[in-house]
Design a protein around this motif. Structure first.
Motif, PDB file in Angstrom:
ATOM      1  N   ARG B 617      27.061 -25.408  -6.638  1.00 15.96           N
ATOM      2  CA  ARG B 617      27.583 -25.510  -5.282  1.00 15.96           C
ATOM      3  C   ARG B 617      26.932 -24.486  -4.349  1.00 15.96           C
ATOM      4  NH1 ARG B 617      32.054 -21.901  -3.766  1.00 15.96           N
ATOM      5  NH2 ARG B 617      32.122 -20.386  -5.429  1.00 15.96           N
ATOM      6  N   GLN B 620      24.668 -25.670  -1.660  1.00  9.63           N
ATOM      7  CA  GLN B 620      25.224 -26.207  -0.414  1.00  9.63           C
ATOM      8  C   GLN B 620      25.785 -25.062   0.409  1.00  9.63           C
ATOM      9  OE1 GLN B 620      27.555 -29.586  -0.324  1.00  9.63           O
ATOM     10  NE2 GLN B 620      25.819 -30.779  -1.020  1.00  9.63           N
ATOM     11  N   SER B 621      24.872 -24.318   1.002  1.00 10.80           N
ATOM     12  CA  SER B 621      25.350 -23.123   1.687  1.00 10.80           C
ATOM     13  C   SER B 621      25.787 -23.417   3.108  1.00 10.80           C
ATOM     14  CB  SER B 621      24.235 -22.074   1.719  1.00 10.80           C
ATOM     15  OG  SER B 621      23.128 -22.643   2.384  1.00 10.80           O
ATOM     16  N   GLY B 622      25.358 -24.552   3.647  1.00 11.98           N
ATOM     17  CA  GLY B 622      25.638 -24.813   5.044  1.00 11.98           C
ATOM     18  C   GLY B 622      24.529 -24.274   5.942  1.00 11.98           C
ATOM     19  N   ASN B 623      23.616 -23.508   5.337  1.00 12.26           N
ATOM     20  CA  ASN B 623      22.486 -22.964   6.091  1.00 12.26           C
ATOM     21  C   ASN B 623      21.392 -24.021   6.163  1.00 12.26           C
ATOM     22  OD1 ASN B 623      20.334 -21.623   7.093  1.00 12.26           O
ATOM     23  ND2 ASN B 623      20.662 -19.768   5.864  1.00 12.26           N
ATOM     24  N   ARG B 625      18.388 -24.155   7.235  1.00  9.78           N
ATOM     25  CA  ARG B 625      17.005 -23.884   6.834  1.00  9.78           C
ATOM     26  C   ARG B 625      16.864 -23.810   5.327  1.00  9.78           C
ATOM     27  NH1 ARG B 625      14.633 -19.152   9.414  1.00  9.78           N
ATOM     28  NH2 ARG B 625      16.744 -18.375   9.249  1.00  9.78           N
ATOM     29  N   ALA B 628      16.338 -27.227   4.359  1.00 10.35           N
ATOM     30  CA  ALA B 628      14.942 -27.602   4.643  1.00 10.35           C
ATOM     31  C   ALA B 628      14.024 -27.034   3.585  1.00 10.35           C
ATOM     32  CB  ALA B 628      14.556 -27.090   6.024  1.00 10.35           C
ATOM     33  N   GLY B 629      14.298 -25.788   3.185  1.00  8.68           N
ATOM     34  CA  GLY B 629      13.506 -25.186   2.124  1.00  8.68           C
ATOM     35  C   GLY B 629      13.576 -26.000   0.849  1.00  8.68           C
TER      36      GLY B 629
END
Lengths: 100, 648
Positions: B617, B620-623, B625, B628-629
Motif C-alpha cells: 500500500r 499508493q502514496s497519493g503523490n 509524481r 509518474a515515476g
C-alpha cells in the motif's frame, strides 16, 4: 535522407528529458513544460514513421495531439493561475492535499 | 372397513390446542389458557372414547390413510393411522390420564408466570404421544418418539432459569439420543431387508420366518437395536440415568410424561414389534434380563432416597423393568396390562406427591414432612390407595397386573420370578416407607412464613400450615384412585389377555390355562405375603421404631452409602463417557483441530494477505509524481524486456 533511427533516438531523448523533468522538478510550470516536451517527443516519432512508411495517418495523429495539447495548455495554465491565487506557491510539494 | 372413525382428530386436537396456547396464550388470561388446554385434550379423550364405543363395529386392524409423506421407489411411508386392541388401550390411557393431569395442572401451575407455555407444551406432548401410539409405520412412530422426547426436554427444563433443571433437560435429551440411535439403526435394517416400515407389511414378511433359535441373525439384531431404543425412552439399564434427574420438571409433568405415558413408549414399541421378538429368542432374553435387572436395581436405590419425587422416579424405573420382564418372557399382554395399571397408580402417586409438595410449600424432602394425614386427608387417602396398588395388595390394580407378570415369568424361568418377588418386597417396603415418612408421625417441617422461602423456586406458594390442595387438583386424584382400585378387574379371568389376543396371538393364553391352577394360586399367595411383609417392615422401621433405620444404615455403612449415591452410576458414566468425551473434544477437537488447524489456516491466510498489502500500500502514496515515476520505471522495464526479446 536522414535514417529513421536518428529521428527515433531524438524522439526518445526528448521524451526522456520530459520524463526526467516531470519527475525531478518542483515548479509546476516546469512540470507542465516537461509534459509538452514528452508530447512533442511522441509527435516527432509519429511524423518520422509517417514519412518512413508513406502513411498520412501518423501526421493526422500529430494534429490531434497538437489540438489536445493546446486545449490542455489552456486548461492547465488556467488551473495553475487558480492554484497560485489560492496557495501563493507553485511548488507541487506544497500542493499535496490529496496525498496519503 | 365399515365406518370411518376419523382417528386423525385425536392427535390433531391437542396440536391445535398447543398452537393456540403457544401463539396466543401470552396475551390471554389464565382462564382462557386453561379452557383451551382442557377443551382440546378433553376433546381428544372424548373422541378416543367414542372410538372405543364404535370399536367392535370396525374391521381390525383398522387403518386410516391421512396424507402422502415419503414415496421413494418401492418404499413408502405415509401419514397413516393404525388401530387395533393394543393401540386402543394406549389411546385410552394416554388421553384419559393425560386429560386428568391437564385438569390437575390447572390448579398446580396456576401461579406460574409461564402458565400458557406449560399448557402449550403439555398439549404438544399429547399430540406426539398420540402420533406415536397411532402410527401405522415405524417412521411415523419415530416422529412421535422424537416428538415426545422434545416435549419431555421442554418440560423438564420448564423452569429453565434453574441451572439443575436446564441440565436435567439436556441430560434426558442426550441420553435418549443414544437409544434413538439404536432405534434408527433398527429401522434402517428393517428398510433394507423388508423394504417397508409399515407394520402390516413388515409383520407379514416376518411371520413365515423361523425363530432364530440356533444363532443370532437378522431378527435378533433388529430386536436388540429396537430394545436399545426402548432402553433410552423407557429408562432401562444402562440408559435409565436421565429419569431420576427428570424430576426437576413440574410435578404434573413427572406424572404424565415420566410415569404414565412417555416412558412406557418403549414397552409399547417392543409389544408392537412382538412379531419380530417372538422369532428372536435371544433378543427376548436380552429384554427379559434387562427388565429384571432394572426392576431390582432401581428398587434398591428407591429404598434410600429421601426426596419424595426421586423415590417415585426410581419406582417408575423399577416398574418399567417389570413391564420389560413381561415382554421378555413373551407375556406381552401382561406387560401392557401392567403398563395400564401403572399409568393409573403411578400417575396418582406423582399427582399425590405434587399435592404434598404443594401443601408443604415446595418442600420435597420426606425427612421434613410427616404427620400430614391430618392436614391433607384427601391426598393421604388417595396416596394410600396408590401405595396399596403399587405394592401389589389385592384387590387393587397393581396386584392383578404384577401377579400376572410374575406368573408368566415363573412359567418361563423361575429366576425371573424370584427376582421379581424380591423386587415386589422391596417395592412394597419403599412405598410404605414413603407413605409413613410423609403422612404418619408428627410434622417435622418448619412452619414456614407466608412468602418466606424461595429455595424451591416455583413449586412453592405462600404457606403457613400445610393445607389441602384445591378441588381442581383433588378430583383427578380421586378419579385415578378409583381407577387404581377397580382398574385391575379388567384382567380378572384373563379378560384383558383375551382382549389383546388378536394382537399377540392366542397361543400365549392357551399356555397360561394349561398349567396347574394350584401353582398359580400358590405364587399369588407368595407375592401377597411378600408385599405385606414389606409393608410390615416399613411400619416397624418408620412408625413403631423410628430409630432403627439409622442404626441399620450405620451397620451397613459402605453399602448404604453406595446405594444412597445410586451406586455411583452417574459418577461412573461421568468418568467413562462424559469426561473422555469432554476431554477429547476440548483438547483434540477444539484446541487441536479447530483452533490449531482450521482457525490457524484461516487466520494465517488473512494475516499473510494483510502483511503483503501493508507493504504494497506504500506505493499508493497519493503523490502524483511518484506515480509518474512508477509508470516510467514500469515502461522502462517493459521496453527493456522487449528489446531483450528482440535482440534474442
Amino acid at each position: 535522407m536522414v535514417p529513421l533511427s536518428y529521428y527515433l533516438v531524438l524522439s526518445g531523448f526528448l521524451f526522456a528529458c520530459g520524463v526526467t523533468g516531470f519527475l525531478i522538478k518542483r515548479n509546476i510550470i516546469t512540470i507542465f513544460m516537461s509534459i509538452e516536451l514528452m508530447l512533442n517527443g511522441v509527435n516527432l516519432s509519429f511524423v518520422a514513421f509517417a514519412a518512413h512508411w508513406h502513411d498520412l495517418a501518423g501526421q493526422v495523429f500529430v494534429f490531434f495531439v497538437m489540438v489536445v495539447a493546446a486545449a490542455e495548455a489552456a486548461v492547465g495554465l488556467a488551473i495553475i493561475i487558480a492554484v497560485y491565487r489560492t496557495r501563493e506557491t507553485l511548488n507541487v510539494d506544497q500542493v499535496n492535499l490529496l496525498k496519503l | 372397513m365399515t365406518s370411518n372413525l376419523n382417528l386423525w382428530l385425536i392427535p390433531v386436537l391437542p396440536l391445535a390446542g398447543a398452537a393456540i396456547n403457544g401463539f396466543l396464550g401470552k396475551k390471554s388470561s389464565r382462564t382462557a389458557v386453561s379452557t383451551v388446554g382442557l377443551v382440546f385434550s378433553g376433546a381428544a379423550f372424548a373422541w378416543a372414547l367414542s372410538v372405543a364405543w364404535r370399536f367392535s363395529s370396525v374391521a381390525l386392524p383398522y387403518q386410516e390413510y391421512v396424507a402422502h409423506w415419503i414415496r421413494s421407489g418401492s418404499f413408502s411411508a405415509d401419514f397413516a393411522l393404525y388401530l387395533d386392541q393394543l393401540s386402543l388401550v394406549m389411546l385410552l390411557v394416554v388421553t384419559g390420564v393425560g386429560f386428568l393431569i391437564h385438569v390437575y395442572s390447572v390448579g398446580y401451575m396456576w401461579e406460574d408466570p409461564s402458565y400458557y407455555r406449560f399448557f402449550s407444551y403439555l398439549n404438544l406432548f399429547m399430540f406426539f404421544m398420540l402420533t406415536l401410539v397411532l402410527a401405522n409405520n415405524y417412521l411415523m412412530m419415530f416422529i412421535g418418539w422424537e416428538g415426545v422426547g422434545l416435549a419431555s426436554y421442554l418440560l423438564i427444563g420448564f423452569w429453565f432459569t434453574k441451572d439443575s433443571a436446564a441440565s436435567a433437560g439436556k441430560k434426558a435429551f442426550i441420553v435418549n439420543r443414544i437409544g434413538d440411535f439404536g432405534f434408527l439403526i433398527g429401522i434402517f435394517l428393517l428398510i433394507q431387508h423388508f423394504g417397508s416400515l409399515n407394520f402390516t407389511e413388515v409383520f407379514a414378511q416376518v411371520q413365515p420366518l423361523a425363530p432364530e433359535t440356533a444363532g443370532a441373525g437378522l431378527l435378533t439384531a433388529i430386536g436388540i437395536l429396537l430394545m436399545v431404543g426402548a432402553c433410552g425412552k423407557s429408562a432401562q439399564i444402562p440408559l435409565y440415568v436421565w429419569l431420576p434427574d427428570a424430576m426437576e420438571g413440574p410435578t404434573p409433568v413427572s406424572a404424565l410424561i415420566h410415569a404414565a405415558t412417555m416412558v412406557t413408549a418403549g414397552v409399547y414399541m417392543v409389544a408392537r414389534s412382538h412379531m419380530i421378538f417372538e422369532r428372536a429368542p435371544q433378543a427376548l432374553m436380552v429384554v427379559a434380563v434387562i427388565g429384571t435387572l432394572t426392576a431390582l436395581f432401581a428398587a434398591t436405590i428407591g429404598i434410600t432416597q429421601t426426596d419424595i419425587k426421586k423415590v417415585l422416579a426410581y419406582s417408575t424405573v423399577s416398574q418399567l423393568g417389570y413391564m420389560f420382564m413381561a415382554c421378555g418372557v413373551g407375556a406381552f399382554s401382561a406387560g401392557i396390562f401392567h403398563l395400564m395399571t401403572h399409568a393409573f397408580f403411578k400417575g396418582l402417586l406423582f399427582l399425590g406427591a405434587g399435592s404434598v409438595i404443594h401443601a408443604v410449600g415446595g418442600e420435597q424432602d420426606m425427612r421434613k414432612m410427616g404427620g400430614l394425614r391430618s392436614y391433607i386427608p384427601w391426598t393421604t387417602l388417595t396416596m394410600g390407595i396408590a401405595t396399596l396398588a403399587i405394592a401389589g395388595i389385592p384387590p387393587f390394580a397393581g396386584f392383578w397386573s404384577k401377579d400376572e407378570i410374575l406368573w408368566k415369568a415363573y412359567q418361563s424361568n423361575w429366576v425371573f420370578w424370584l427376582i421379581g418377588v424380591i423386587t415386589a418386597f422391596i417395592t412394597s417396603f419403599y412405598m410404605f416407607r414413603l407413605l409413613f415418612m410423609t403422612f404418619a408421625g408428627d410434622y417435622r417441617g418448619a412452619k414456614v412464613d407466608a412468602h418466606g422461602h424461595g429455595s424451591h423456586g416455583h413449586d412453592d406458594h405462600g404457606h403457613g400450615e400445610p393445607h389441602e390442595s384445591p378441588w381442581v387438583m383433588l378430583v383427578p386424584l380421586m378419579v385415578l384412585a378409583l381407577l387404581s382400585v377397580v382398574g385391575g378387574f379388567v384382567g380378572y379371568g384373563n379378560r384383558f389377555e383375551h382382549f389383546l389376543a388378536p394382537v399377540f396371538g392366542s397361543g400365549e393364553v392357551a399356555a397360561g390355562e394349561a398349567t396347574s391352577r394350584g401353582t398359580e394360586l400358590l405364587l399369588m399367595g407368595v407375592s401377597v405375603i411378600v408385599a405385606l411383609l414389606g409393608a410390615a417392615l416399613a411400619y416397624v422401621l418408620y412408625v413403631s421404631k423410628p430409630y432403627l433405620p439409622q442404626k441399620i444404615a450405620d451397620a451397613m455403612n459402605g453399602f448404604y452409602t453406595a446405594v444412597l449415591n445410586k451406586y455411583y452410576v452417574d459418577e461412573l458414566y461421568a468418568k467413562l463417557f462424559v469426561k473422555p468425551l469432554i476431554d477429547g473434544s476440548t483438547n483434540i477437537l477444539w484446541q487441536g483441530v479447530d483452533r490449531k488447524v482450521i482457525d490457524d489456516t484461516v487466520n494465517n491466510a488473512a494475516d499473510g494477505a494483510r502483511h503483503v498489502s501493508d507493504e504494497v500500500r506504500h506505493m499508493q502514496s497519493g503523490n502524483l509524481r511518484s506515480y509518474a515515476g512508477w509508470i516510467a520505471a514500469g515502461s522502462a522495464v517493459v521496453i527493456a524486456y522487449m528489446i531483450w526479446v528482440g535482440v534474442r
